[in-house]
Design a protein around this motif. Sequence first.
Motif, PDB file in Angstrom:
ATOM      1  N   LEU A 157       6.334   4.334  -6.102  1.00  0.00           N
ATOM      2  CA  LEU A 157       7.804   3.398  -5.142  1.00  0.00           C
ATOM      3  C   LEU A 157       7.030   2.337  -4.676  1.00  0.00           C
ATOM      4  CD1 LEU A 157      10.104   1.857  -6.533  1.00  0.00           C
ATOM      5  CD2 LEU A 157      11.137   3.937  -4.920  1.00  0.00           C
ATOM      6  N   ILE A 158       6.925   3.165  -2.907  1.00  0.00           N
ATOM      7  CA  ILE A 158       6.924   2.227  -2.033  1.00  0.00           C
ATOM      8  C   ILE A 158       5.409   1.214  -2.639  1.00  0.00           C
ATOM      9  CG2 ILE A 158       6.701   1.911   0.185  1.00  0.00           C
ATOM     10  CD1 ILE A 158       7.541   4.394   1.063  1.00  0.00           C
ATOM     11  N   GLY A 159       4.274   1.685  -3.300  1.00  0.00           N
ATOM     12  CA  GLY A 159       3.602   0.784  -3.328  1.00  0.00           C
ATOM     13  C   GLY A 159       3.087  -0.440  -4.131  1.00  0.00           C
ATOM     14  N   ALA A 160       4.297   0.136  -5.283  1.00  0.00           N
ATOM     15  CA  ALA A 160       4.334  -1.265  -6.309  1.00  0.00           C
ATOM     16  C   ALA A 160       5.289  -2.327  -5.666  1.00  0.00           C
ATOM     17  CB  ALA A 160       5.286  -0.363  -7.031  1.00  0.00           C
ATOM     18  N   THR A 161       6.599  -2.118  -4.905  1.00  0.00           N
ATOM     19  CA  THR A 161       7.412  -2.549  -4.912  1.00  0.00           C
ATOM     20  C   THR A 161       6.993  -3.627  -3.580  1.00  0.00           C
ATOM     21  OG1 THR A 161       9.744  -1.511  -4.488  1.00  0.00           O
ATOM     22  CG2 THR A 161       9.749  -3.059  -3.266  1.00  0.00           C
ATOM     23  N   CYS A 162       5.724  -3.125  -2.885  1.00  0.00           N
ATOM     24  CA  CYS A 162       5.121  -3.820  -1.155  1.00  0.00           C
ATOM     25  C   CYS A 162       3.991  -4.599  -2.401  1.00  0.00           C
ATOM     26  CB  CYS A 162       4.816  -2.930  -0.647  1.00  0.00           C
ATOM     27  SG  CYS A 162       5.559  -2.092   0.688  1.00  0.00           S
ATOM     28  N   GLY A 163       3.651  -4.112  -2.832  1.00  0.00           N
ATOM     29  CA  GLY A 163       1.841  -4.842  -3.557  1.00  0.00           C
ATOM     30  C   GLY A 163       2.813  -6.351  -4.194  1.00  0.00           C
ATOM     31  N   LEU A 186      -2.613  -5.520  -5.075  1.00  0.00           N
ATOM     32  CA  LEU A 186      -3.250  -4.816  -5.408  1.00  0.00           C
ATOM     33  C   LEU A 186      -3.917  -3.709  -4.812  1.00  0.00           C
ATOM     34  CD1 LEU A 186      -4.840  -6.453  -8.866  1.00  0.00           C
ATOM     35  CD2 LEU A 186      -3.389  -5.517  -9.038  1.00  0.00           C
ATOM     36  N   ASP A 187      -4.647  -4.359  -3.852  1.00  0.00           N
ATOM     37  CA  ASP A 187      -5.148  -4.017  -2.796  1.00  0.00           C
ATOM     38  C   ASP A 187      -3.808  -2.294  -2.216  1.00  0.00           C
ATOM     39  OD1 ASP A 187      -6.818  -2.701  -0.465  1.00  0.00           O
ATOM     40  OD2 ASP A 187      -5.359  -3.738   0.753  1.00  0.00           O
ATOM     41  N   ALA A 188      -3.125  -2.920  -1.424  1.00  0.00           N
ATOM     42  CA  ALA A 188      -1.706  -2.398  -1.231  1.00  0.00           C
ATOM     43  C   ALA A 188      -1.287  -1.152  -2.095  1.00  0.00           C
ATOM     44  CB  ALA A 188      -0.409  -3.581  -0.942  1.00  0.00           C
ATOM     45  N   PHE A 189      -1.485  -1.413  -2.701  1.00  0.00           N
ATOM     46  CA  PHE A 189      -0.877  -1.269  -4.389  1.00  0.00           C
ATOM     47  C   PHE A 189      -1.563   0.615  -4.200  1.00  0.00           C
ATOM     48  CE2 PHE A 189      -0.906   0.401  -8.616  1.00  0.00           C
ATOM     49  CZ  PHE A 189       0.442   1.503  -8.681  1.00  0.00           C
ATOM     50  N   GLY A 190      -3.138   0.887  -4.665  1.00  0.00           N
ATOM     51  CA  GLY A 190      -4.386   1.430  -4.461  1.00  0.00           C
ATOM     52  C   GLY A 190      -3.992   2.005  -3.126  1.00  0.00           C
TER      53      GLY A 190
END
Length: 464
Positions: A315-321, A352-356
Motif C-alpha cells: 500500500l505504501i509503495g503504490a501510494t508513494c509511487g 516504478l522504482d519506488a514501488f518495487g
Amino acid sequence: MTSHRNRLLKNGVATILARCILLLRHLLLVPLFVKAWGGEIYGQWLVISAVPTILAFSELGIGTAAGTRLALEVGGGRWGSARRTFSAGLLLSTGLALSVSVLALMLTRAFCLSSIVARTIRGDSSSLIASVLICAAALQWPAAVCVGVFTGLGEANKSYNILNVGEIVRVAAMVALLFYGSSPLVIALVEITLSAFIAIWLYFGATNDATELRGLLDPIDLKIAKELLSSGFGFQSAVVANVLMFQGSMLVANTLFGPVGAAAWGTVRTLSRLAGQAAALVTQAALPEMQLLLGQENYVAARRLHRLLFGLNSLIGATCGLLIGIAGGVGYQLWLSGALVVPHWIWTILGLDAFGGVIWTASVTVPTALNRPWRINLAAALGAALALCGMWIAGTILGLGGLAVGAALFNIVMVTWVVATTLRLINDKPREFTKGVYLESRSLVERCIARLRKVSKSLWRDPA
C-alpha cells in the motif's frame, strides 16, 4: 499478544521519530547545501561522501551479524553464548574500524591525486575530508553489536532513541554550520565527533541494562568469530548492493555528466527514496519483534507478521509511487527553487522504482531476523552490479533518465526473488501467503476504520 503490541507500538513510535528526523534532514539540508555551496561543490561533496560507504565492505558485516545473533541469544536467555558473541563482535568490529581509519589516513595523498574530484573543496583538502568521513563511518560499526542487545531485551526502542538524539544534534549542527558558511572539513569533523559520542552511549546503555555483559570482554571465541564472518558475508552483500546502486550510481553520474549531474542525480534519488523511508517506518519497527518470534520458533506468528508487513508495504509503495510519478517534478522544482533541472519523464520511472523497492524490503526482514541473509543479499549485490552496468549504458543513450531506468529494473527483478526465498524460509505456501496478505490487510483496514469512526463520533457528539 498484548506484549507484542506494546513492543511494536514503542518501536513504531521510535521508528517514526527516526524517519521524521531523517526526512527533515533530507528536505532541509539538501537545499541549504545547494544554496550555501552551489550545485558543483555540493556534487563534489556527494562524491566524497560516497567514499566511506564504498569502504564499508571492509567491516565484513561482523557488527550486523553479531547484533542479529545477540538479539536471538539474549531473547532466548542464552547469556553464556551471548557474552561470547558480544565480546567477539565488539572486539572484531572495533579492530577493523581502527585498521580502516589508520589506512584511510595513510592513503589521503593517494586519494588527493585521484581524478575523481578536485584536489581542494572551498580551500579544504578533499583527501583530508574523505579521511575524516571514513573514520566517522568506521566508528559506527561497533554500535550495531550494542543495538542487538537492546533488541534481545525487548527494548529496541531505547537504542532507536539514542540514535534519534544523535541525529537531532547532527541536523541542528549542520543547519547552524551551513548558516554561518562553514567549510566541508568542519562539517566532517562534526560528523566524527557525533559518531564517537553515539557509539560510547550505546555501549554503556547496553551493558547497563544487560548486567551479564558487564566487565572486561572475553577473549575472542574462534568458532563464534568464524560464524560471524560467515553470516557477516551475507549482510555485507547488502552493503555492496547499496553501495553499487547509490554511491556507485553517483560516481557514474559524476563521470558521465560532471559534478552538476552528480548533484542532480543525488537530489533526485534523495526525493524518490522518501518512499523507502516511509516503508522503513513499518519494517524497522517490526524487525525486533520478528527476531523475537523467530528466536522463540513461533513460526505461525512470524508468518502472520510477514504477511501484514507485505500488505502494508504494498500500500505504501503504490501510494508513494503514484505521488512521485505525478507530482515528483513539481515538488523537485519547488524544493530546490529551480537550482537543478532533470528530464520530466524521469519521475514516472522513479515511481516504478519506488514501488518495487518498497515491496521487497518487507520480505527482507525474515532472513535478516534469522541471521541467514546471504542468498538474498548476494543476489542483490550481483543484480546491482549488472544494473550499474545497465545504468552506464542507458545513461550514455538517455542521459540522466537512463540511470533511473537501470534502478527501476533492478528493484522489479528483486521482488520475485526475495519474496520466493522468504516464503521458503518460513514454510509459507504462495497461495496461503497471498490469502493471508489479503486477510491481514483487510483486518487492519477494518480496525483503522472502526477507530476513525469512534474518534469522529466523540468529536461530533452533541454536548447536550
